[in-house]
Scaffold this motif. Sequence first.
Motif, mmCIF file in Angstrom:
data_model
loop_
_atom_site.group_PDB
_atom_site.id
_atom_site.type_symbol
_atom_site.label_atom_id
_atom_site.label_comp_id
_atom_site.label_asym_id
_atom_site.label_seq_id
_atom_site.Cartn_x
_atom_site.Cartn_y
_atom_site.Cartn_z
ATOM 1 N N ARG A 94 40.584 38.710 40.402
ATOM 2 C CA ARG A 94 41.037 39.726 41.359
ATOM 3 C C ARG A 94 40.116 39.951 42.558
ATOM 4 O O ARG A 94 40.557 40.336 43.628
ATOM 5 C CB ARG A 94 41.208 41.076 40.650
ATOM 6 C CG ARG A 94 42.398 41.174 39.728
ATOM 7 C CD ARG A 94 43.665 41.317 40.558
ATOM 8 N NE ARG A 94 44.774 41.711 39.706
ATOM 9 C CZ ARG A 94 45.448 40.890 38.899
ATOM 10 N NH1 ARG A 94 45.146 39.614 38.855
ATOM 11 N NH2 ARG A 94 46.435 41.348 38.152
ATOM 12 N N GLU A 114 46.319 47.143 44.051
ATOM 13 C CA GLU A 114 46.667 47.296 42.623
ATOM 14 C C GLU A 114 47.328 48.634 42.315
ATOM 15 O O GLU A 114 47.931 48.809 41.266
ATOM 16 C CB GLU A 114 45.420 47.114 41.765
ATOM 17 C CG GLU A 114 44.922 45.676 41.779
ATOM 18 C CD GLU A 114 43.737 45.475 40.858
ATOM 19 O OE1 GLU A 114 43.873 44.744 39.872
ATOM 20 O OE2 GLU A 114 42.685 46.072 41.134
ATOM 21 N N ASP A 160 47.855 34.913 39.697
ATOM 22 C CA ASP A 160 48.464 35.773 38.672
ATOM 23 C C ASP A 160 49.809 36.234 39.222
ATOM 24 O O ASP A 160 49.873 37.112 40.089
ATOM 25 C CB ASP A 160 47.548 36.963 38.372
ATOM 26 C CG ASP A 160 48.154 37.906 37.324
ATOM 27 O OD1 ASP A 160 49.300 37.663 36.899
ATOM 28 O OD2 ASP A 160 47.476 38.881 36.952
ATOM 29 N N ALA A 163 51.612 39.737 37.047
ATOM 30 C CA ALA A 163 51.277 41.130 37.380
ATOM 31 C C ALA A 163 52.291 41.729 38.362
ATOM 32 O O ALA A 163 52.383 42.947 38.492
ATOM 33 C CB ALA A 163 49.875 41.206 37.961
#
Length: 187
Positions: A94, A114, A160, A163
């Motif tokens: 991240r 996020e 990713d 997510a």
Amino acid sequence: MNISITQPPQVAWASGLFSGGPLIRKSTCISSLANVFTDEHAWQAYPPHEVVYEVEMLDTASTEGALYTGVTHLNPGKVGDEYFMTRGHFHARREQGEVYCGLRGTGLLLLQDEQGAARLEHVFPGSVHIIPGFTAHRLINTGSDILSALAVWPSAAGHDYAALAQGFSVRVVEEGGEAQVKEINHD
Ligand code: PA5
Ligand code: NI
């Protein structure tokens, strides 16, 4: 002393096409973008092998600290009233950022943190986009030409996609011939 001078790979800035290096190519067709676009019927109506975007990247080292360089070519088009876009992702690591540079066509770069807070940047030939860590990113083609953008990112960053299985909190649609930004409430 025998110092060699080698020819580096090249990119044609106007088209984003590479030459002179070993390349990896990946094509993403509409059938592999299930649940990405809002209008399920319009998505189903496309021939499954319709190409939405292609990524061409230099086949370089993937050791810790190394960088990848690639160009995304995102075709113009819409699914219903929603513009063609990339799937979009956070980096698996991240904290790792990325740089995008617009080369051809016009569109938007959707950035989302996020917590789900989103923002957009205009993409055009010469635009430079600093994508910080902890920030998901997606290209959207709002124009009538191919949108090509060069990207440089840490090879250790990874992708990713899971997510964002619920989708981004913003959608960009055409209304009255213009791009309109819609906020989506996932609650
Ligand atoms: O590294 C990047 O962010 C880009 O090269 C993307 O991978 C590319 O635009 C394709 O998008 P996605 O990986 O979301 O399918
Ligand atoms: Ni990325």
